[in-house]
Design a protein around this motif. Structure first.
Motif, short mmCIF file in Angstrom:
data_model
loop_
_atom_site.label_atom_id
_atom_site.label_comp_id
_atom_site.label_asym_id
_atom_site.label_seq_id
_atom_site.Cartn_x
_atom_site.Cartn_y
_atom_site.Cartn_z
N MET A 120 0.83 -1.20 0.00
CA MET A 120 0.00 0.00 0.00
C MET A 120 0.87 1.26 0.00
SD MET A 120 -2.93 -1.28 -0.31
CE MET A 120 -3.99 0.12 -0.04
N SER B 258 -2.62 3.49 -3.04
CA SER B 258 -3.74 3.89 -2.18
C SER B 258 -4.68 4.87 -2.87
CB SER B 258 -3.20 4.50 -0.88
OG SER B 258 -2.46 3.55 -0.15
N GLN B 259 -4.12 5.68 -3.77
CA GLN B 259 -4.94 6.66 -4.48
C GLN B 259 -5.85 6.02 -5.52
OE1 GLN B 259 -2.16 9.46 -6.14
NE2 GLN B 259 -1.70 10.42 -4.17
N LEU C 137 -6.66 2.49 -5.62
CA LEU C 137 -7.26 1.23 -5.21
C LEU C 137 -8.50 1.48 -4.37
CD1 LEU C 137 -6.55 -1.85 -5.42
CD2 LEU C 137 -5.61 -1.62 -3.13
N THR C 138 -9.62 0.89 -4.74
CA THR C 138 -10.83 1.06 -3.94
C THR C 138 -10.74 0.22 -2.67
OG1 THR C 138 -12.02 -0.77 -4.98
CG2 THR C 138 -12.16 1.39 -6.06
N GLU C 139 -11.42 0.66 -1.65
CA GLU C 139 -11.44 -0.08 -0.40
C GLU C 139 -12.05 -1.46 -0.60
OE1 GLU C 139 -10.84 -1.07 3.53
OE2 GLU C 139 -10.02 0.60 2.36
N GLU C 140 -13.04 -1.55 -1.48
CA GLU C 140 -13.68 -2.84 -1.75
C GLU C 140 -12.69 -3.83 -2.33
OE1 GLU C 140 -17.44 -4.67 -4.33
OE2 GLU C 140 -16.80 -2.59 -4.61
N TYR C 141 -11.88 -3.36 -3.31
CA TYR C 141 -10.90 -4.26 -3.93
C TYR C 141 -9.84 -4.68 -2.91
CZ TYR C 141 -7.53 -6.23 -7.18
OH TYR C 141 -6.67 -7.09 -7.81
N ALA C 142 -9.40 -3.72 -2.09
CA ALA C 142 -8.39 -4.03 -1.09
C ALA C 142 -8.89 -5.10 -0.13
CB ALA C 142 -8.00 -2.77 -0.33
N GLN C 143 -10.13 -4.99 0.28
CA GLN C 143 -10.69 -5.97 1.20
C GLN C 143 -10.87 -7.33 0.52
OE1 GLN C 143 -11.06 -5.66 4.50
NE2 GLN C 143 -10.07 -3.68 4.19
N GLN C 144 -11.23 -7.33 -0.76
CA GLN C 144 -11.35 -8.59 -1.48
C GLN C 144 -10.00 -9.29 -1.58
OE1 GLN C 144 -13.08 -7.47 -5.23
NE2 GLN C 144 -15.17 -7.40 -4.44
N ARG D 114 -2.88 -8.63 7.08
CA ARG D 114 -2.90 -7.28 6.52
C ARG D 114 -2.25 -7.28 5.14
NH1 ARG D 114 2.25 -5.36 6.51
NH2 ARG D 114 3.72 -6.10 8.11
#
Length: 252
Positions: free
Chosen positions: A191, A196-197, A199-206, A215
């Motif tokens: 990250m 970070s700029q 990447l969507t939070e949804e994709y990161a969590q997937q 992590r």
């Protein structure tokens, strides 16, 4: 780390992200660092932060795809600190427009090779003669998990990063007897500011849900591996590609 204090090294692409974290870690271990970046202001800013913390660093402009620019940063290390013990070739990019093999243009492929392969080739040509004359040193390249994992959405970036692995093995085999160690680090999802700029939070969590870890990666994770390979503790590591990825790619 043993044997980093007083060593002199270059970090290419050190203005932000993995490179900046690596430059800071190396300086904390006592190394003198020359930071190169296509954005000279970023390189100088990172160098100033290191100096403000009591370390030794300078920042210069580096176009890694230019042989003259690569020669200049090596000369900067010699002029500022009188030696060169390691070179962390950390440049990457050129992914815009990089899609599957039937839809990737020749222009995109050429740009990717220039940034992700040619820059490491030129860094080696510029740095290694100086290190060989000194009695040895370490070339440390940044690859990518994309080089080995298989990526249906990109073709040029994985190809050009995979070429670094061949470069590592060539340098280790050819110049190991002259004291040169060559290794690559293959990061997983780290990250950085840039990632970070975009990447969507949804994709990161997937992605995290599939990762056998608690992590995602941090630039400091890669910095620690680079510091080890540059140090005397890493003297017997040669010709390797280290996957530092939290387990996203599991390989021997």
């Amino acid at each position: 780390m043993r044997g980093l204090k007083g060593k002199v090294g270059i970090v290419a692409g050190g203005g932000r992200g993995i490179g900046a974290a690596t430059a800071r870690r190396l300086a904390e271990e006592g190394a003198c660092v020359v930071i190169g970046d296509i954005n000279a202001g970023w390189a100088q800013e990172t160098a100033q932060l290191i100096c403000d913390a009591g370390g030794q660093a300078v920042g210069v402009m580096l176009d890694g795809t230019s042989a003259a620019s690569q020669a200049n940063i090596v000369q900067a290390a010699l002029s500022e600190f009188g030696a060169l013990d390691f070179y962390h070739s950390n440049l990457a990019g050129g992914t815009e427009g990089d899609i599957d093999i039937l839809n990737c243009t020749e222009e995109v492929l050429d740009r990717s090779f220039a940034i992700n392969t040619k820059s490491h080739f030129l860094a080696s040509q510029a740095a290694m003669p100086v290190m060989i004359e000194r009695g040895g040193g370490a070339m440390i390249y940044t690859s990518s998990g994309a080089a080995t994992s298989g990526n249906p959405m990109q073709v040029a970036y994985p190809m050009t990063k995979n070429a670094i692995h061949a470069l590592v093995r060539h340098v280790a085999r050819k110049f190991g007897k002259q004291g040169i160690r060559a290794n690559a680090i293959s990061p997983g999802m780290v990250m950085t500011e840039a990632l970070s700029q975009h990447l969507t939070e949804e994709y990161a969590q997937q992605f995290l849900a599939q990762l056998p870890h608690t992590r995602l990666g941090k630039p400091e994770d890669i910095a620690g591996a680079v510091a080890f390979l540059a140090s005397d503790d890493g003297q017997w590591v040669n010709g390797q590609v280290w996957h530092v990825n939290g387990g996203s790619v599991l390989r021997d």
